[in-house]
Design an enzyme around this catalytic site. Structure first.
Site, PDB file in Angstrom:
ATOM      1  CD  GLU A  86      -2.930  -1.186   2.286  1.00 31.96           C
ATOM      2  OE1 GLU A  86      -2.659  -0.466   3.273  1.00 31.96           O
ATOM      3  OE2 GLU A  86      -3.890  -1.977   2.271  1.00 31.96           O
ATOM      4  CG  HIS A 119      -8.028   1.158   3.065  1.00 30.27           C
ATOM      5  ND1 HIS A 119      -7.174   1.657   2.111  1.00 30.27           N
ATOM      6  CD2 HIS A 119      -7.338   0.176   3.695  1.00 30.27           C
ATOM      7  CE1 HIS A 119      -6.019   1.015   2.185  1.00 30.27           C
ATOM      8  NE2 HIS A 119      -6.095   0.106   3.131  1.00 30.27           N
TER       9      HIS A 119
END
Length: 215
Positions: A86, A119
């Site tokens: 990420e 997310h």
């Protein structure tokens, strides 16, 4: 970057924050700063540990515990794979493309927005499973190594449990540690993130537009 006509004098890896210059301070200082921010939760955890602070340290240094963690696929995903991948995507790869177009200040705030949107599925999943209310859920690159380690540490700690701290028998001491951590974090923020510690940061910029052939 070639398609967007971006000029740079560094390799792609250097632009993504993968480089040796300034590696040690880049690994230590941001992590230290993040741990200061989490002073309240760390004190909270030590208070709730029957062995106290000593038990927390022993647990952190327990080789057998670490071996069990390394063999746990969920732990590896949360503490290793997710932080590395990420941060490489949302910081290492994204910032070199955002900075030439928006400037460094805007890019610093824009990259986390992309990260947050990516997310949102976690919130939808939690709501689908009825595990928490929406309010609870919403409460919830010079070098890429610093963000990776901080990301991993934050994943291990989770969000600070203020609600539990307010109900704790030693509430005053806990709230003092939460506030102290926040204030010390703000005091040290600009000092420990000074580029002086991390070496020359590779930058890139948009190429000047080609002169028109039509007059």
């Amino acid at each position: 970057m070639q398609w967007a006509d971006v000029n740079n004098d560094a390799s792609v890896w250097e632009l993504m924050g993968v480089r040796l210059e300034g590696l040690v301070p880049a690994a230590v200082l941001p992590l230290l700063l993040t741990m200061v921010f989490y002073l309240g939760p760390l004190v909270h955890s030590a208070m709730d540990n029957p062995a106290g602070f000593t038990g927390e340290v022993q647990s952190a240094l327990d080789v057998r515990s670490w071996m069990l963690c390394v063999g746990d696929a969920v732990w590896l995903r949360n503490q290793v794979v997710a932080p590395v991948t990420e941060e490489l995507v949302f910081r290492g790869a994204m910032l070199p493309m955002l900075v030439p177009c928006t400037g460094p200040t805007a890019a610093i705030f824009m990259a986390p927005l992309f990260f947050g949107v990516a997310h949102l599925h976690h919130i939808m999943e939690q709501r689908r499973l009825n595990q928490d209310s929406l309010g609870v859920l919403l409460g919830v690159s010079g070098h890429v190594v610093g963000p990776v380690l901080c990301h991993s540490f934050c994943n291990s700690q989770g969000l600070p449990d203020i609600r539990s701290a307010l109900r704790h028998p030693q509430r005053s001491a806990l709230l003092f540690s939460y506030l102290t951590g926040l204030l010390v974090f703000l005091v040290l923020l600009f000092t420990l993130t000074d580029p002086f510690f991390y070496g020359a940061i590779p930058v890139c910029s948009l190429a000047a537009p080609a002169a028109s052939a039509c007059y």
